[in-house]
Write a protein that holds these residues in place. Structure first.
Motif, PDB file in Angstrom:
ATOM      1  N   ARG A  46     -50.488  -4.235  83.709  1.00 51.20           N
ATOM      2  CA  ARG A  46     -51.302  -3.268  85.005  1.00 51.20           C
ATOM      3  C   ARG A  46     -50.720  -3.279  86.392  1.00 51.20           C
ATOM      4  O   ARG A  46     -50.260  -4.937  86.864  1.00 51.20           O
ATOM      5  CB  ARG A  46     -52.968  -3.772  85.223  1.00 51.20           C
ATOM      6  CG  ARG A  46     -53.538  -3.307  84.035  1.00 51.20           C
ATOM      7  CD  ARG A  46     -54.993  -3.353  84.358  1.00 51.20           C
ATOM      8  NE  ARG A  46     -55.629  -4.798  84.751  1.00 51.20           N
ATOM      9  CZ  ARG A  46     -56.051  -5.586  84.120  1.00 51.20           C
ATOM     10  NH1 ARG A  46     -56.455  -5.498  82.478  1.00 51.20           N
ATOM     11  NH2 ARG A  46     -56.324  -6.348  85.026  1.00 51.20           N
ATOM     12  N   THR A  64     -53.740   2.652  85.551  1.00 51.12           N
ATOM     13  CA  THR A  64     -55.057   1.801  86.379  1.00 51.12           C
ATOM     14  C   THR A  64     -55.002   2.696  87.797  1.00 51.12           C
ATOM     15  O   THR A  64     -53.954   2.970  87.931  1.00 51.12           O
ATOM     16  CB  THR A  64     -55.290   0.617  86.103  1.00 51.12           C
ATOM     17  OG1 THR A  64     -53.888   0.271  87.258  1.00 51.12           O
ATOM     18  CG2 THR A  64     -55.227   0.027  85.503  1.00 51.12           C
ATOM     19  N   SER A  84     -56.184   2.178  90.891  1.00 53.92           N
ATOM     20  CA  SER A  84     -56.712   0.971  92.185  1.00 53.92           C
ATOM     21  C   SER A  84     -57.732   2.207  92.907  1.00 53.92           C
ATOM     22  O   SER A  84     -56.744   3.044  94.430  1.00 53.92           O
ATOM     23  CB  SER A  84     -56.463   0.266  92.663  1.00 53.92           C
ATOM     24  OG  SER A  84     -55.516  -0.318  91.707  1.00 53.92           O
ATOM     25  N   SER A 130     -52.234  -0.308  91.985  1.00 55.87           N
ATOM     26  CA  SER A 130     -52.609  -1.103  91.350  1.00 55.87           C
ATOM     27  C   SER A 130     -51.787  -2.521  91.837  1.00 55.87           C
ATOM     28  O   SER A 130     -50.539  -2.597  92.051  1.00 55.87           O
ATOM     29  CB  SER A 130     -52.958  -1.477  90.012  1.00 55.87           C
ATOM     30  OG  SER A 130     -53.125   0.187  89.760  1.00 55.87           O
TER      31      SER A 130
END
Length: 159
Positions: free
Chosen positions: A7, A43, A45, A54
């Protein structure tokens, strides 16, 4: 297996290190490089209502191989990823139990802890039985000694 989930690292970056990383990790784990599975997870964030980059993070899902192997594995992942110019990285391990991991409907193996626990329970049961037998024998011996003493005492009192 092992399975590395990236990630905060771009797929192109992981692709650039995937060959040498898989080879080195396979040597550490003693398995074929083809057993290494590398995946990039998208992902998003958020911080204070804003989309932010992220944080670089690698989660390793595997069967435990001991603290020394785990440390070497983490250091190798760290070195390869940070070699891409990424200043910080965290690596975390998720450990699977062979008895709880299935491929094509078959468990990968027995759980050593469960096997050991079953053996200890069986041994404990045997020890309990032995203790009960010993207590019964001691009680029988004590009763026999007590009744023998009382008959002697009765005989002595009769005289």
């Amino acid at each position: 297996m092992p399975h590395l989930l990236f990630r905060g690292v771009l797929p192109e970056q992981v692709r650039a290190i995937s060959g040498p990383l898989a080879d080195e990790l396979a040597a550490i784990c003693g398995c074929p490089a083809d057993d290494m599975m590398l995946e990039c997870q998208h992902t998003t964030s958020l911080a204070r209502g804003e989309i932010v980059p992220s944080y670089p993070f690698v989660e390793v899902a595997w069967f435990e191989r001991g603290p020394e192997t785990r440390a070497r594995f983490a250091q190798t992942v760290d070195r390869h990823v940070r070699g891409l110019g990424i200043p910080e990285l965290e690596v975390a391990f998720r450990t699977y139990r062979p008895a709880a991991y299935y491929a094509n409907g078959e468990a990968f193996g027995e759980d050593p802890a469960e096997t050991e626990l079953a053996a200890l329970r069986a041994e404990n049961g045997k020890l309990k039985e032995d203790l009960q037998r010993a207590r019964r024998a001691a009680a029988t011996a004590a009763n026999g000694a007590a009744s023998a003493m009382s008959s002697r005492l009765r005989d002595a009192l009769r005289e």
